[in-house]
Design a protein around this motif. Structure first.
Motif, PDB file in Angstrom:
ATOM      1  N   PRO A 173     -11.875  48.260 -27.634  1.00  0.00           N
ATOM      2  CA  PRO A 173     -12.124  49.101 -26.469  1.00  0.00           C
ATOM      3  C   PRO A 173     -10.887  49.884 -26.023  1.00  0.00           C
ATOM      4  CG  PRO A 173     -11.675  46.868 -25.765  1.00  0.00           C
ATOM      5  CD  PRO A 173     -11.655  46.848 -27.274  1.00  0.00           C
ATOM      6  N   THR A 174     -11.134  51.014 -25.369  1.00  0.00           N
ATOM      7  CA  THR A 174     -10.066  51.749 -24.688  1.00  0.00           C
ATOM      8  C   THR A 174     -10.077  51.211 -23.257  1.00  0.00           C
ATOM      9  OG1 THR A 174     -10.621  53.636 -26.075  1.00  0.00           O
ATOM     10  CG2 THR A 174      -9.177  54.063 -24.204  1.00  0.00           C
ATOM     11  N   VAL A 175      -8.964  50.604 -22.852  1.00  0.00           N
ATOM     12  CA  VAL A 175      -8.993  49.822 -21.606  1.00  0.00           C
ATOM     13  C   VAL A 175      -8.604  50.655 -20.374  1.00  0.00           C
ATOM     14  CG1 VAL A 175      -8.869  47.517 -22.606  1.00  0.00           C
ATOM     15  CG2 VAL A 175      -6.765  48.823 -22.356  1.00  0.00           C
ATOM     16  N   TYR A 176      -9.369  51.713 -20.134  1.00  0.00           N
ATOM     17  CA  TYR A 176      -9.061  52.570 -18.979  1.00  0.00           C
ATOM     18  C   TYR A 176     -10.068  52.390 -17.857  1.00  0.00           C
ATOM     19  CZ  TYR A 176     -12.762  55.860 -20.442  1.00  0.00           C
ATOM     20  OH  TYR A 176     -13.959  56.438 -20.773  1.00  0.00           O
ATOM     21  N   ASP A 177     -11.088  51.574 -18.094  1.00  0.00           N
ATOM     22  CA  ASP A 177     -12.131  51.358 -17.076  1.00  0.00           C
ATOM     23  C   ASP A 177     -12.857  50.062 -17.444  1.00  0.00           C
ATOM     24  OD1 ASP A 177     -13.892  51.840 -14.945  1.00  0.00           O
ATOM     25  OD2 ASP A 177     -13.794  54.010 -15.300  1.00  0.00           O
ATOM     26  N   TYR A 178     -13.884  49.717 -16.655  1.00  0.00           N
ATOM     27  CA  TYR A 178     -14.610  48.471 -16.922  1.00  0.00           C
ATOM     28  C   TYR A 178     -15.368  48.520 -18.247  1.00  0.00           C
ATOM     29  CZ  TYR A 178     -13.743  47.403 -12.045  1.00  0.00           C
ATOM     30  OH  TYR A 178     -13.125  47.144 -10.868  1.00  0.00           O
ATOM     31  N   ALA A 179     -15.243  47.469 -19.049  1.00  0.00           N
ATOM     32  CA  ALA A 179     -16.066  47.363 -20.254  1.00  0.00           C
ATOM     33  C   ALA A 179     -17.498  47.135 -19.774  1.00  0.00           C
ATOM     34  CB  ALA A 179     -15.603  46.185 -21.097  1.00  0.00           C
ATOM     35  N   HIS A 180     -18.465  47.834 -20.376  1.00  0.00           N
ATOM     36  CA  HIS A 180     -19.852  47.720 -19.921  1.00  0.00           C
ATOM     37  C   HIS A 180     -20.724  47.040 -20.977  1.00  0.00           C
ATOM     38  CE1 HIS A 180     -20.626  51.178 -22.489  1.00  0.00           C
ATOM     39  NE2 HIS A 180     -19.708  51.891 -21.836  1.00  0.00           N
ATOM     40  N   ILE A 181     -22.003  46.896 -20.658  1.00  0.00           N
ATOM     41  CA  ILE A 181     -22.870  46.152 -21.577  1.00  0.00           C
ATOM     42  C   ILE A 181     -23.170  46.932 -22.865  1.00  0.00           C
ATOM     43  CG2 ILE A 181     -23.831  44.616 -19.811  1.00  0.00           C
ATOM     44  CD1 ILE A 181     -26.309  46.418 -19.704  1.00  0.00           C
ATOM     45  N   GLY A 182     -22.881  48.239 -22.868  1.00  0.00           N
ATOM     46  CA  GLY A 182     -22.972  49.010 -24.117  1.00  0.00           C
ATOM     47  C   GLY A 182     -21.911  48.493 -25.080  1.00  0.00           C
ATOM     48  N   HIS A 183     -20.687  48.294 -24.566  1.00  0.00           N
ATOM     49  CA  HIS A 183     -19.636  47.710 -25.409  1.00  0.00           C
ATOM     50  C   HIS A 183     -20.049  46.319 -25.868  1.00  0.00           C
ATOM     51  CE1 HIS A 183     -17.080  50.426 -22.803  1.00  0.00           C
ATOM     52  NE2 HIS A 183     -16.945  50.899 -24.015  1.00  0.00           N
ATOM     53  N   MET A 184     -20.650  45.567 -24.936  1.00  0.00           N
ATOM     54  CA  MET A 184     -21.029  44.195 -25.277  1.00  0.00           C
ATOM     55  C   MET A 184     -22.039  44.175 -26.415  1.00  0.00           C
ATOM     56  SD  MET A 184     -19.102  42.323 -23.656  1.00  0.00           S
ATOM     57  CE  MET A 184     -17.810  43.519 -23.345  1.00  0.00           C
ATOM     58  N   ARG A 185     -22.923  45.187 -26.453  1.00  0.00           N
ATOM     59  CA  ARG A 185     -23.885  45.226 -27.552  1.00  0.00           C
ATOM     60  C   ARG A 185     -23.127  45.353 -28.881  1.00  0.00           C
ATOM     61  NH1 ARG A 185     -28.337  49.628 -29.737  1.00  0.00           N
ATOM     62  NH2 ARG A 185     -29.200  48.174 -31.237  1.00  0.00           N
ATOM     63  N   GLU A 216      -0.480  48.468 -15.545  1.00  0.00           N
ATOM     64  CA  GLU A 216      -1.335  47.567 -14.731  1.00  0.00           C
ATOM     65  C   GLU A 216      -2.793  47.746 -15.126  1.00  0.00           C
ATOM     66  OE1 GLU A 216       1.217  47.680 -10.533  1.00  0.00           O
ATOM     67  OE2 GLU A 216      -0.439  49.067 -10.838  1.00  0.00           O
ATOM     68  N   LEU A 217      -3.165  49.026 -15.272  1.00  0.00           N
ATOM     69  CA  LEU A 217      -4.549  49.348 -15.621  1.00  0.00           C
ATOM     70  C   LEU A 217      -4.953  48.682 -16.947  1.00  0.00           C
ATOM     71  CD1 LEU A 217      -6.715  51.634 -14.592  1.00  0.00           C
ATOM     72  CD2 LEU A 217      -5.992  52.786 -16.669  1.00  0.00           C
ATOM     73  N   MET A 266      -6.082  56.891 -20.512  1.00  0.00           N
ATOM     74  CA  MET A 266      -5.358  55.852 -19.783  1.00  0.00           C
ATOM     75  C   MET A 266      -4.634  56.442 -18.573  1.00  0.00           C
ATOM     76  SD  MET A 266      -5.965  52.973 -21.259  1.00  0.00           S
ATOM     77  CE  MET A 266      -4.763  51.969 -20.419  1.00  0.00           C
ATOM     78  N   GLU A 267      -3.955  57.573 -18.783  1.00  0.00           N
ATOM     79  CA  GLU A 267      -3.202  58.180 -17.667  1.00  0.00           C
ATOM     80  C   GLU A 267      -4.192  58.657 -16.593  1.00  0.00           C
ATOM     81  OE1 GLU A 267       0.477  59.310 -17.810  1.00  0.00           O
ATOM     82  OE2 GLU A 267       0.881  58.101 -19.591  1.00  0.00           O
ATOM     83  N   LYS A 268      -5.348  59.142 -17.044  1.00  0.00           N
ATOM     84  CA  LYS A 268      -6.376  59.610 -16.114  1.00  0.00           C
ATOM     85  C   LYS A 268      -6.931  58.425 -15.300  1.00  0.00           C
ATOM     86  CE  LYS A 268     -10.596  62.277 -15.912  1.00  0.00           C
ATOM     87  NZ  LYS A 268     -11.815  62.642 -16.624  1.00  0.00           N
TER      88      LYS A 268
END
Ligand code: AMP
Ligand code: ZN
Length: 471
Positions: free
Chosen positions: A29-41, A96-97, A83-85
C-alpha cells in the motif's frame, strides 16, 4: 498449481525457477491515507494464493513493500507526491503520516487474519538500492536527464509494453495531455525526480544527479530484486498496475539485469467496487475494516464475501451483502460447533472415507486451478450439509480453513465457551424436531419437544431456528 498469467493472457502451470520454491512479491500500500476494504480484498486474495501454494507443497518467500515516498497523484510523472499531499491534508509530517497509516494498514490486515509477509520493506529504507539501480541503467545507456529528473528511455527497450499489450502507434496518437517537458516519448518514466526549486519537500535525498526522490516504479524493482533475486516467480498487484507500474518495472529490471523474464507469473486482482465505482482513497468512497466492525459486522463476514467472488472478477460491496454473509458466518460457526460436539469419532465406513477424500480433492483442486474460490466454497457448503459424521466434517472444514483463514477453529471455540454443550442424544432429538417442523408435522414436533424435556432441556422456536437450553 495453475495461475492466470497476465503476461501470456492464459492459465499456466506454475513451474518456479527453483523447483519447489516460490519467490512472490506483492505491491504494497501507499500509506498516505486509511487502508480500505478494497485493499483488504487484494491482500486477502494474495494470502489465499500463498496459503494454497504452501498447501500444494511449495516453500514460499513473500515480500511486500510499503510505499512511503514517490507515488505521484498522476501516473504521468506530474502532480504532487501522494505522501506530501496527505501530510498537508492531515496536518502532520510525512514521516508521522507514513508511520500512522502503516500501523493502520497492519491493524486491518490482522483483523482480517491475513498472514504477514516474510519481508516487508519500505521505499524510504531502500534509497541507496534505488539509486544504484538507476546508476546501472545509466551506465547501460537507458536513461536521460531533463529539467525535472532522470528518465527511462522506453524506446531503448525493445519489449516495452509486452505485459499490457501496448501498441506504440496507439500510444503516440493518444499522447497524454499533461506531458513532462523534455520527455522524449509519452511512455518514458521518471526514475529519479529532482526536488522542485520553489517548493519545500519533506522527503528528499542527495543523489549523483541532484537532490530529489525516487520515482514510484523503481522501488518495486530495487526491493524485489534485493530480496528475491534478479528474477523471481510471482508478482501480484491490482489490475490498475498493468499498463504503467508493472510495465515499467519489467522494462527497468530487465534493462538493468539483461535477464528475461524478470517475473514468470504476473497475477492481477480485480477491484472491490462500491455503487459500481472502484473503491478508492482518491474518490473518497471507501470503508475501512473499522467501519465494518463499528456497524456490527465481523471482518470474517467480509472475508466470506471476498471468497464468493473470483479474484479476477469485480465485486460490488453493499451493506445488504455483508449482512447476508454475517448471518451465513454465524450459522456456519453454530453448525460447526454441533458437528464438533459429535466428537465420538468412529472408524469411517469405506463409503464415507471415500466421500471425505473426494471432497478434499475437489476443494483443493478448485483452488489450485487459478484460485476458484466461489466453486471451492460450494464444495465447502456441500460438506457442511453432507452426512459425513460430525467430527470428521469438523476436521475437514478446519483443513479447508488452513487456506481460507476464516478463523473457524477460534470462533467455534469461542461459541462453545458461550453455549452449553448439548449431549448428542438431545441434539439428535432437536434435529429430528427440525425435520418434523420443516415437514410441517407439528404434532410430531410437539411430541419431540416433550421427549427433549424429559432429558432436562427446553426448546424455544426463534426466527433463527431452535434455541436449546438446560432447564
Ligand atoms: P495503493 O495503496 O493505492 O498503492 O494500492 C495498493 C494495492 O491495493 C494495489 O495493488 C491496488 O491495485 C490495490 N487496490 C486499491 N484499491 C483497490 C480496490 N478498490 N479493490 C481491490 N484492490 C485495490
Ligand atoms: Zn509496486
Amino acid at each position: 498449481m495453475k495461475l492466470y498469467n497476465t503476461l501470456s493472457r492464459s492459465i499456466e502451470d506454475v513451474q518456479p525457477f527453483v523447483s519447489g520454491k516460490i519467490g512472490l512479491y506483492a505491491c504494497g500500500p501507499t500509506v498516505y491515507d486509511y487502508a480500505h476494504i478494497g485493499h483488504m480484498r487484494k491482500y486477502t486474495m494474495d494470502d489465499v494464493l500463498i496459503r494454497t501454494l504452501k498447501h500444494a507443497g511449495f516453500a514460499v518467500t513473500h515480500v511486500m513493500n510499503i510505499t512511503d515516498v514517490g507515488h505521484l497523484v498522476s501516473d504521468d510523472d506530474v502532480g504532487e507526491d501522494k505522501m506530501e499531499k496527505g501530510a498537508k491534508k492531515y496536518g502532520k509530517t510525512v514521516w508521522e503520516l507514513a508511520k500512522e497509516f502503516e500501523a493502520f494498514f497492519w491493524k486491518s490486515i490482522d483483523a482480517m487474519a491475513v498472514n504477514h509477509p516474510d519481508v516487508s520493506c519500505k521505499a524510504t529504507d531502500h534509497i541507496a538500492e534505488q539509486i544504484a539501480l538507476v546508476q546501472t541503467l545509466e551506465q547501460k545507456g537507458f536513461t536521460y536527464v531533463i529539467g525535472d529528473g532522470v528518465y527511462f528511455d522506453t524506446s531503448k527497450f525493445p519489449g516495452y509494453g509486452e505485459l499490457s499489450r501496448l501498441d506504440p502507434e496507439h500510444l503516440k496518437a493518444g499522447a497524454r495531455v499533461e506531458m513532462v517537458e523534455g520527455k522524449k516519448h509519452p511512455t518514458d518514466f521518471a526514475l529519479w525526480k529532482f526536488s522542485p526549486e520553489k517548493e519545500h519537500r519533506q522527503m528528499e535525498w542527495e543523489s549523483p544527479w541532484g537532490k530529489g526522490f525516487p520515482g514510484w516504479h523503481i522501488e518495486c524493482s530495487a526491493m524485489s530484486m534485493k530480496y528475491l533475486g534478479e528474477h523471481f516467480d510471482i508478482h501480484t498487484g491490482g489490475i490498475d498496475h498493468i499498463p504503467i507500474h508493472h510495465t515499467n518495472e519489467i522494462a527497468q529490471s530487465e534493462a538493468a539485469t539483461g535477464k528475461h523474464p524478470f517475473v514468470k507469473y504476473w497475477v492481477h486482482h480485480n477491484f472491490l467496487r462500491v455503487n459500481g465505482e472502484k473503491m478508492s482513497k482518491s474518490l473518497g468512497n471507501f470503508y475501512t475494516v473499522d467501519d465494518i466492525v463499528s456497524k456490527g459486522f465481523s471482518p470474517m463476514a467480509l472475508k466470506l464475501m471476498f471468497m464468493g467472488a473470483h479474484y479476477r472478477s469485480e465485486l460490488n460491496f453493499t451493506w445488504e451483502n455483508i449482512a447476508a454473509t454475517q448471518t451465513a458466518y454465524e450459522k456456519l460457526v453454530a453448525s460447526l460447533s454441533t458437528a464438533h460436539q459429535e466428537s465420538d469419532r468412529t472408524i469411517l465406513s469405506d463409503e464415507k472415507l471415500q466421500k471425505v477424500n473426494e471432497y478434499r480433492t475437489k476443494f483443493f483442486s478448485l483452488l489450485e486451478e487459478d484460485l476458484h474460490t466461489p466453486e471451492a466454497m460450494s464444495v465447502f457448503w456441500e460438506v457442511l450439509k453432507s452426512n459425513i459424521p460430525g467430527g470428521d466434517k469438523y476436521e475437514l472444514i478446519m483443513e479447508f480453513d488452513t487456506v481460507l483463514g476464516l478463523k473457524l477453529r477460534e470462533n467455534v471455540a469461542a461459541y462453545e465457551s458461550k453455549h452449553e454443550h448439548i449431549p448428542s442424544g438431545v441434539r439428535q432429538l432437536v434435529d429430528m424436531r427440525q425435520a418434523a417442523r420443516d415437514a410441517k408435522d407439528f404434532a410430531k414436533s410437539d411430541t419431540l419437544r416433550d421427549e427433549i424435556a424429559r432429558f432436562g432441556w427446553s426448546v424455544e422456536d426463534t426466527a433463527s431456528g431452535q434455541k436449546v437450553k438446560k432447564k
